[in-house]
Scaffold this motif. Sequence first.
Motif, PDB file in Angstrom:
ATOM      1  N   ALA A  36       0.794  -1.280   0.015  1.00 35.55           N
ATOM      2  CA  ALA A  36       0.067   0.069   0.082  1.00 35.55           C
ATOM      3  C   ALA A  36       0.902   1.132   0.063  1.00 35.55           C
ATOM      4  O   ALA A  36       0.449   2.061  -0.714  1.00 35.55           O
ATOM      5  N   LEU A  37       1.919   1.186   0.878  1.00 34.38           N
ATOM      6  CA  LEU A  37       2.879   2.284   0.721  1.00 34.38           C
ATOM      7  C   LEU A  37       3.686   2.348  -0.703  1.00 34.38           C
ATOM      8  O   LEU A  37       3.707   3.564  -1.086  1.00 34.38           O
ATOM      9  N   VAL A  38       3.819   1.371  -1.123  1.00 34.37           N
ATOM     10  CA  VAL A  38       4.414   1.447  -2.605  1.00 34.37           C
ATOM     11  C   VAL A  38       3.355   2.219  -3.713  1.00 34.37           C
ATOM     12  O   VAL A  38       3.747   2.913  -4.540  1.00 34.37           O
ATOM     13  N   ALA A  39       2.279   1.589  -3.489  1.00 36.89           N
ATOM     14  CA  ALA A  39       0.966   2.159  -4.379  1.00 36.89           C
ATOM     15  C   ALA A  39       0.862   3.737  -4.105  1.00 36.89           C
ATOM     16  O   ALA A  39       0.634   4.379  -5.161  1.00 36.89           O
ATOM     17  N   ARG A  40       0.997   4.109  -2.914  1.00 29.68           N
ATOM     18  CA  ARG A  40       0.889   5.546  -2.613  1.00 29.68           C
ATOM     19  C   ARG A  40       2.196   6.342  -3.394  1.00 29.68           C
ATOM     20  O   ARG A  40       1.783   7.407  -4.068  1.00 29.68           O
ATOM     21  N   GLY A  41       3.343   5.569  -3.016  1.00 31.79           N
ATOM     22  CA  GLY A  41       4.450   6.537  -3.404  1.00 31.79           C
ATOM     23  C   GLY A  41       4.519   6.579  -5.048  1.00 31.79           C
ATOM     24  O   GLY A  41       4.815   7.448  -5.736  1.00 31.79           O
ATOM     25  N   VAL A  42       4.118   5.545  -5.988  1.00 30.59           N
ATOM     26  CA  VAL A  42       4.153   5.215  -7.046  1.00 30.59           C
ATOM     27  C   VAL A  42       3.138   6.496  -7.691  1.00 30.59           C
ATOM     28  O   VAL A  42       3.314   7.205  -8.699  1.00 30.59           O
TER      29      VAL A  42
END
Length: 134
Positions: A33-39
């Motif tokens: 989820a953190l990766v999804a937000r960052g991307v």
Amino acid sequence: MKGIVFYGSLGKFTWRMLATVLGGQGVVVFLGALVARGVGLAQGDDNAHAWLWVGIGLAVLCFLAAGAMRRPWGVTLGWLIQVVTFVSAVVVPAMLGVGLIFTVLWVGSLVLCHRVERQVAERDRVAGADSTAR
């Protein structure tokens, strides 16, 4: 395959292993989820914060399902989480690998733990028969 269930009560060893799988999956889904937000932020996606909250919701659902493994519907919820983890690959393609790994762990735990519990029950049955024969 014997041992794969979609609904029903599980043995103690099985539900503990499945809860462990879901706990680990919850941590990895949260990181996804953190990766999804960052991307999403990097690409200017207006839904970046929404992806974070959806991922956090899925991670929390993993932890709740881990606690529900004692219930007959807990295993059904666990299967649903496996499917939703694969669906999350639409947002973060690497989640396809995560879904694959945790589904293999999930199915492996169901099959192997069922086998172990069956062998322990047989051993206890034989031990009980031996003690009554004396």
